[in-house]
Scaffold this motif. Structure first.
Motif, PDB file in Angstrom:
ATOM      1  N   VAL A   7       0.862  -1.179   0.000  1.00  0.00           N
ATOM      2  CA  VAL A   7       0.000   0.000   0.000  1.00  0.00           C
ATOM      3  C   VAL A   7       0.898   1.228   0.000  1.00  0.00           C
ATOM      4  CG1 VAL A   7      -1.767   1.289   1.272  1.00  0.00           C
ATOM      5  CG2 VAL A   7      -1.805  -1.202   1.270  1.00  0.00           C
ATOM      6  N   PHE A   8       0.571   2.190  -0.854  1.00  0.00           N
ATOM      7  CA  PHE A   8       1.323   3.443  -0.834  1.00  0.00           C
ATOM      8  C   PHE A   8       0.377   4.631  -0.844  1.00  0.00           C
ATOM      9  CE2 PHE A   8       1.026   2.603  -5.382  1.00  0.00           C
ATOM     10  CZ  PHE A   8       0.766   3.844  -5.933  1.00  0.00           C
ATOM     11  N   LEU A   9       0.866   5.743  -0.286  1.00  0.00           N
ATOM     12  CA  LEU A   9       0.129   6.989  -0.218  1.00  0.00           C
ATOM     13  C   LEU A   9       0.828   7.999  -1.115  1.00  0.00           C
ATOM     14  CD1 LEU A   9      -0.510   5.467   2.468  1.00  0.00           C
ATOM     15  CD2 LEU A   9      -0.826   7.684   3.499  1.00  0.00           C
ATOM     16  N   GLU A  41      -5.940  -1.825  -6.439  1.00  0.00           N
ATOM     17  CA  GLU A  41      -7.129  -1.092  -6.003  1.00  0.00           C
ATOM     18  C   GLU A  41      -6.753   0.338  -5.674  1.00  0.00           C
ATOM     19  OE1 GLU A  41      -9.817  -4.544  -3.818  1.00  0.00           O
ATOM     20  OE2 GLU A  41      -9.014  -2.890  -2.642  1.00  0.00           O
ATOM     21  N   ASN A  42      -7.414   1.263  -6.326  1.00  0.00           N
ATOM     22  CA  ASN A  42      -7.266   2.668  -5.980  1.00  0.00           C
ATOM     23  C   ASN A  42      -8.362   3.004  -4.983  1.00  0.00           C
ATOM     24  OD1 ASN A  42      -5.067   3.292  -7.660  1.00  0.00           O
ATOM     25  ND2 ASN A  42      -6.425   3.327  -9.427  1.00  0.00           N
ATOM     26  N   TRP A  43      -7.983   3.294  -3.755  1.00  0.00           N
ATOM     27  CA  TRP A  43      -8.955   3.580  -2.709  1.00  0.00           C
ATOM     28  C   TRP A  43      -9.398   5.033  -2.734  1.00  0.00           C
ATOM     29  CZ3 TRP A  43      -5.815   0.787   1.661  1.00  0.00           C
ATOM     30  CH2 TRP A  43      -5.902  -0.599   1.452  1.00  0.00           C
ATOM     31  N   GLY A  44      -8.781   5.833  -3.565  1.00  0.00           N
ATOM     32  CA  GLY A  44      -9.177   7.234  -3.690  1.00  0.00           C
ATOM     33  C   GLY A  44      -8.429   8.126  -2.713  1.00  0.00           C
ATOM     34  N   GLN A  45      -8.861   9.374  -2.705  1.00  0.00           N
ATOM     35  CA  GLN A  45      -8.231  10.365  -1.837  1.00  0.00           C
ATOM     36  C   GLN A  45      -8.924  10.349  -0.477  1.00  0.00           C
ATOM     37  OE1 GLN A  45      -8.573  14.480  -3.045  1.00  0.00           O
ATOM     38  NE2 GLN A  45      -6.415  14.786  -2.591  1.00  0.00           N
ATOM     39  N   ALA A  58      -4.321  12.194   1.036  1.00  0.00           N
ATOM     40  CA  ALA A  58      -3.436  11.421   0.163  1.00  0.00           C
ATOM     41  C   ALA A  58      -4.268  10.439  -0.647  1.00  0.00           C
ATOM     42  CB  ALA A  58      -2.388  10.671   0.971  1.00  0.00           C
ATOM     43  N   TYR A  59      -3.727  10.033  -1.795  1.00  0.00           N
ATOM     44  CA  TYR A  59      -4.315   8.968  -2.602  1.00  0.00           C
ATOM     45  C   TYR A  59      -3.765   7.640  -2.097  1.00  0.00           C
ATOM     46  CZ  TYR A  59      -6.116  12.213  -6.098  1.00  0.00           C
ATOM     47  OH  TYR A  59      -6.813  13.199  -6.733  1.00  0.00           O
ATOM     48  N   PHE A  60      -4.647   6.719  -1.738  1.00  0.00           N
ATOM     49  CA  PHE A  60      -4.268   5.410  -1.235  1.00  0.00           C
ATOM     50  C   PHE A  60      -4.409   4.388  -2.355  1.00  0.00           C
ATOM     51  CE2 PHE A  60      -4.903   7.733   2.516  1.00  0.00           C
ATOM     52  CZ  PHE A  60      -4.512   7.029   3.627  1.00  0.00           C
ATOM     53  N   THR A  61      -3.413   3.514  -2.516  1.00  0.00           N
ATOM     54  CA  THR A  61      -3.443   2.479  -3.547  1.00  0.00           C
ATOM     55  C   THR A  61      -2.881   1.177  -2.983  1.00  0.00           C
ATOM     56  OG1 THR A  61      -3.091   4.158  -5.250  1.00  0.00           O
ATOM     57  CG2 THR A  61      -2.717   1.885  -5.880  1.00  0.00           C
TER      58      THR A  61
END
Length: 143
Positions: A7-9, A41-45, A58-61
Motif C-alpha cells: 500500500v502506498f500513499l 485497487e485505488n482507494w481514492g483520496q 493522500a491517494y491510497f493504492t
C-alpha cells in the motif's frame, strides 16, 4: 516467489492519471525483477490522521504482488526517493484475498457494528433519585 500486499500513499495534489502512471511505473519495476502484479485497487483520496510532509490528504493504492524479494526492495527504494510518495508499506502474506479488500466493501457487507450488539445497561436517568450522603452527615456532625 513470495506474495506481498503493498500500500502506498501519494500526494494529494496529483491527478488520478498521475497516480495511475505511478502504479504503471512500479508495475514495470516488479515485472523487470521477475515478478507480477495482480489486483490493483485505488482507494481514492482520503484524509490522513495527521499531516505528512505538509499534506492533509493522500491517494491510497493497494497492489497485490507476486515477486522475489529483490524486486520489492527495488520498488521500496524508488518510492523512498520519489517526492510523490508520502508513505508505503509492504506486508508478506500467505495468500492474496479474493474479491474486494475491506476498504472497498460497503459498510453493510463488513459485518456487525458496535450498534448491533444489543441494548446497553441502564442509563444514568434510570438509576433513581440521588442521595447526598456527605451533606447530610456534615450537618449532623457539626452541631
Amino acid at each position: 516467489m513470495a506474495l506481498y500486499e503493498h500500500v502506498f500513499l501519494a500526494r494529494q495534489d496529483l491527478s488520478p492519471q498521475q497516480v495511475d502512471a505511478l502504479v504503471e511505473q512500479y508495475k514495470g519495476v516488479i515485472e523487470a525483477g521477475g515478478g507480477s502484479v495482480g489486483r490493483v485497487e485505488n482507494w481514492g483520496q482520503k484524509s490522513l490522521a495527521y499531516r505528512i510532509k505538509k499534506n492533509r490528504k493522500a491517494y491510497f493504492t493497494l497492489m497485490d504482488i507476486d515477486s522475489p524479494a529483490e524486486a520489492v526492495k527495488e520498488v521500496e527504494r524508488q518510492m523512498g526517493l520519489s517526492e510523490d510518495i508520502l508513505r508505503f508499506i509492504t506486508v508478506r502474506v500467505d495468500a492474496h484475498e479474493e474479491g474486494p479488500s475491506a476498504m472497498m466493501q460497503r459498510r453493510d457487507d463488513r459485518g456487525p457494528r458496535r450498534d448491533d450488539r444489543g441494548p446497553r445497561g441502564p442509563r444514568r436517568d434510570d438509576r433513581g433519585p440521588r442521595r447526598d450522603h456527605d451533606r447530610d452527615s456534615n450537618k449532623e456532625g457539626s452541631e
